[in-house]
Write a protein that holds these residues in place. Structure first.
Motif, PDB file in Angstrom:
ATOM      1  N   ALA A   1       1.425 -12.594  -4.737  1.00  0.00           N
ATOM      2  CA  ALA A   1       2.226 -11.558  -5.405  1.00  0.00           C
ATOM      3  C   ALA A   1       1.541 -11.113  -6.701  1.00  0.00           C
ATOM      4  O   ALA A   1       1.542  -9.920  -7.028  1.00  0.00           O
ATOM      5  N   ALA A   2       0.935 -12.045  -7.418  1.00  0.00           N
ATOM      6  CA  ALA A   2       0.226 -11.683  -8.651  1.00  0.00           C
ATOM      7  C   ALA A   2      -0.998 -10.828  -8.340  1.00  0.00           C
ATOM      8  O   ALA A   2      -1.323  -9.904  -9.085  1.00  0.00           O
ATOM      9  N   ARG A   3      -1.693 -11.105  -7.237  1.00  0.00           N
ATOM     10  CA  ARG A   3      -2.830 -10.264  -6.815  1.00  0.00           C
ATOM     11  C   ARG A   3      -2.339  -8.853  -6.468  1.00  0.00           C
ATOM     12  O   ARG A   3      -2.963  -7.866  -6.849  1.00  0.00           O
ATOM     13  N   LEU A   4      -1.237  -8.764  -5.731  1.00  0.00           N
ATOM     14  CA  LEU A   4      -0.681  -7.450  -5.391  1.00  0.00           C
ATOM     15  C   LEU A   4      -0.228  -6.707  -6.641  1.00  0.00           C
ATOM     16  O   LEU A   4      -0.340  -5.483  -6.718  1.00  0.00           O
ATOM     17  N   THR A   5       0.260  -7.446  -7.620  1.00  0.00           N
ATOM     18  CA  THR A   5       0.656  -6.832  -8.887  1.00  0.00           C
ATOM     19  C   THR A   5      -0.563  -6.273  -9.605  1.00  0.00           C
ATOM     20  O   THR A   5      -0.504  -5.173 -10.179  1.00  0.00           O
ATOM     21  N   ALA A   6      -1.679  -6.995  -9.563  1.00  0.00           N
ATOM     22  CA  ALA A   6      -2.916  -6.492 -10.168  1.00  0.00           C
ATOM     23  C   ALA A   6      -3.321  -5.170  -9.526  1.00  0.00           C
ATOM     24  O   ALA A   6      -3.703  -4.223 -10.223  1.00  0.00           O
ATOM     25  N   LEU A   7      -3.219  -5.078  -8.207  1.00  0.00           N
ATOM     26  CA  LEU A   7      -3.579  -3.832  -7.516  1.00  0.00           C
ATOM     27  C   LEU A   7      -2.632  -2.698  -7.918  1.00  0.00           C
ATOM     28  O   LEU A   7      -3.067  -1.555  -8.105  1.00  0.00           O
ATOM     29  N   ALA A   8      -1.340  -3.016  -8.064  1.00  0.00           N
ATOM     30  CA  ALA A   8      -0.379  -1.996  -8.495  1.00  0.00           C
ATOM     31  C   ALA A   8      -0.726  -1.485  -9.893  1.00  0.00           C
ATOM     32  O   ALA A   8      -0.681  -0.275 -10.156  1.00  0.00           O
TER      33      ALA A   8
ATOM     34  N   GLY B   1       0.787  -1.223   0.000  1.00  0.00           N
ATOM     35  CA  GLY B   1       0.000   0.000   0.000  1.00  0.00           C
ATOM     36  C   GLY B   1       0.819   1.271   0.000  1.00  0.00           C
ATOM     37  O   GLY B   1       0.426   2.262  -0.607  1.00  0.00           O
ATOM     38  N   ASP B   2       1.973   1.253   0.667  1.00  0.00           N
ATOM     39  CA  ASP B   2       2.809   2.454   0.752  1.00  0.00           C
ATOM     40  C   ASP B   2       3.730   2.632  -0.452  1.00  0.00           C
ATOM     41  O   ASP B   2       4.548   3.548  -0.490  1.00  0.00           O
ATOM     42  N   GLY B   3       3.631   1.730  -1.436  1.00  0.00           N
ATOM     43  CA  GLY B   3       4.462   1.832  -2.628  1.00  0.00           C
ATOM     44  C   GLY B   3       5.766   1.054  -2.549  1.00  0.00           C
ATOM     45  O   GLY B   3       6.522   1.028  -3.521  1.00  0.00           O
ATOM     46  N   SER B   4       6.018   0.401  -1.432  1.00  0.00           N
ATOM     47  CA  SER B   4       7.238  -0.400  -1.327  1.00  0.00           C
ATOM     48  C   SER B   4       7.029  -1.768  -1.973  1.00  0.00           C
ATOM     49  O   SER B   4       5.894  -2.227  -2.142  1.00  0.00           O
ATOM     50  N   MET B   5       8.134  -2.405  -2.357  1.00  0.00           N
ATOM     51  CA  MET B   5       8.058  -3.733  -2.969  1.00  0.00           C
ATOM     52  C   MET B   5       7.622  -4.753  -1.920  1.00  0.00           C
ATOM     53  O   MET B   5       8.131  -4.762  -0.800  1.00  0.00           O
ATOM     54  N   ALA B   6       6.675  -5.599  -2.322  1.00  0.00           N
ATOM     55  CA  ALA B   6       6.193  -6.635  -1.423  1.00  0.00           C
ATOM     56  C   ALA B   6       7.247  -7.727  -1.267  1.00  0.00           C
ATOM     57  O   ALA B   6       8.050  -7.970  -2.164  1.00  0.00           O
ATOM     58  N   GLN B   7       7.205  -8.377  -0.138  1.00  0.00           N
ATOM     59  CA  GLN B   7       8.076  -9.515   0.148  1.00  0.00           C
ATOM     60  C   GLN B   7       7.213 -10.771   0.125  1.00  0.00           C
ATOM     61  O   GLN B   7       6.006 -10.682   0.301  1.00  0.00           O
ATOM     62  N   PRO B   8       7.737 -11.948  -0.082  1.00  0.00           N
ATOM     63  CA  PRO B   8       9.153 -12.248  -0.247  1.00  0.00           C
ATOM     64  C   PRO B   8       9.615 -12.012  -1.680  1.00  0.00           C
ATOM     65  O   PRO B   8       8.823 -12.004  -2.615  1.00  0.00           O
ATOM     66  N   LEU B   9      10.924 -11.853  -1.802  1.00  0.00           N
ATOM     67  CA  LEU B   9      11.565 -11.770  -3.107  1.00  0.00           C
ATOM     68  C   LEU B   9      12.186 -13.126  -3.406  1.00  0.00           C
ATOM     69  O   LEU B   9      12.424 -13.922  -2.506  1.00  0.00           O
ATOM     70  N   GLY B  10      12.428 -13.386  -4.680  1.00  0.00           N
ATOM     71  CA  GLY B  10      13.109 -14.624  -5.043  1.00  0.00           C
ATOM     72  C   GLY B  10      12.342 -15.419  -6.071  1.00  0.00           C
ATOM     73  O   GLY B  10      11.356 -14.958  -6.651  1.00  0.00           O
ATOM     74  N   LYS B  11      12.807 -16.631  -6.273  1.00  0.00           N
ATOM     75  CA  LYS B  11      12.248 -17.507  -7.292  1.00  0.00           C
ATOM     76  C   LYS B  11      11.088 -18.327  -6.733  1.00  0.00           C
ATOM     77  O   LYS B  11      11.189 -18.897  -5.638  1.00  0.00           O
ATOM     78  N   VAL B  12      10.008 -18.378  -7.524  1.00  0.00           N
ATOM     79  CA  VAL B  12       8.884 -19.224  -7.153  1.00  0.00           C
ATOM     80  C   VAL B  12       9.316 -20.672  -7.375  1.00  0.00           C
ATOM     81  O   VAL B  12       9.882 -21.013  -8.415  1.00  0.00           O
ATOM     82  N   GLY B  13       9.076 -21.490  -6.367  1.00  0.00           N
ATOM     83  CA  GLY B  13       9.544 -22.866  -6.404  1.00  0.00           C
ATOM     84  C   GLY B  13      10.823 -23.055  -5.608  1.00  0.00           C
ATOM     85  O   GLY B  13      11.301 -24.170  -5.453  1.00  0.00           O
ATOM     86  N   ALA B  14      11.375 -21.970  -5.079  1.00  0.00           N
ATOM     87  CA  ALA B  14      12.571 -22.026  -4.224  1.00  0.00           C
ATOM     88  C   ALA B  14      12.308 -21.160  -2.988  1.00  0.00           C
ATOM     89  O   ALA B  14      11.728 -21.631  -2.014  1.00  0.00           O
ATOM     90  N   GLN B  15      12.654 -19.860  -3.058  1.00  0.00           N
ATOM     91  CA  GLN B  15      12.449 -18.964  -1.913  1.00  0.00           C
ATOM     92  C   GLN B  15      10.983 -18.579  -1.731  1.00  0.00           C
ATOM     93  O   GLN B  15      10.585 -18.140  -0.649  1.00  0.00           O
ATOM     94  N   VAL B  16      10.189 -18.669  -2.786  1.00  0.00           N
ATOM     95  CA  VAL B  16       8.790 -18.244  -2.785  1.00  0.00           C
ATOM     96  C   VAL B  16       7.920 -19.450  -3.142  1.00  0.00           C
ATOM     97  O   VAL B  16       8.206 -20.147  -4.132  1.00  0.00           O
ATOM     98  N   THR B  17       6.874 -19.699  -2.356  1.00  0.00           N
ATOM     99  CA  THR B  17       5.966 -20.807  -2.666  1.00  0.00           C
ATOM    100  C   THR B  17       5.019 -20.399  -3.792  1.00  0.00           C
ATOM    101  O   THR B  17       4.847 -19.204  -4.077  1.00  0.00           O
TER     102      THR B  17
END
Length: 162
Positions: free
Chosen positions: A72-79, A49-65
């Motif tokens: 993250a895709a939902r948050l991208t839609a809102l952006a 909401g404040d314009g900062s990048m959402a966490q977690p960062l990284g690869k889906v299938g490794a650091q990101v489930t």
């Protein structure tokens, strides 16, 4: 209040502030380019909401489930909706979602990119309904995405004629 603003409120969704870029980063292009009845939006990532990048960062299938990738895709839609609203003045100007390209920062062997990008599609359909919100799309895996974001989405909407 516009119809889409009312729908966002009903769903408890809030559009984020513009992306706060990492220090020293400049982007020499617009987030949204309007040409006639077309609004083409540049690649966006998940934003809080404040314009900062959402966490977690990284690869889906490794650091990101896959589930975190969906979020993250939902948050991208809102952006994207936030950028479109700032450029268009009202999201009610959108006549149809035309096409999106969903890119997933994928770990080797991860092949569920469509399930991740469903987070975007599901939100757009919830907000705009199937008549306006239905869109053609691709969901592809990428070796890397900027700043380590798990998802990036770009695309195009058709605008109502004034």
């Amino acid at each position: 209040m516009s119809a889409i603003d009312e729908r966002l409120a009903q769903l408890g969704l809030v559009l984020p502030e513009p992306l706060k870029m990492p220090p020293g980063t400049t982007l020499p292009f617009p987030w949204v380019r309007v040409i006639g009845q077309r609004a083409i939006f540049s690649g966006h990532g998940p934003t809080l909401g404040d314009g900062s990048m959402a966490q977690p960062l990284g690869k889906v299938g490794a650091q990101v489930t896959a589930e975190q990738g969906y979020t993250a895709a939902r948050l991208t839609a809102l952006a994207i909706l936030g950028s479109l609203k700032r450029e268009l003045g009202s999201l009610d100007r959108i006549e149809a979602w035309v096409h999106i390209l969903g890119m997933v920062n994928s770990a080797p062997g991860f092949d569920r990119q469509p399930a991740v990008i469903n987070g975007f599609t599901d939100l757009i359909l919830e907000v705009f309904g199937p008549q306006v919100g239905a869109h053609a799309r691709s969901a592809v895996g990428m070796a890397e995405l900027p700043f380590g974001i798990p998802v990036e989405i770009e695309g195009e909407v058709l605008l109502r004629q004034d």
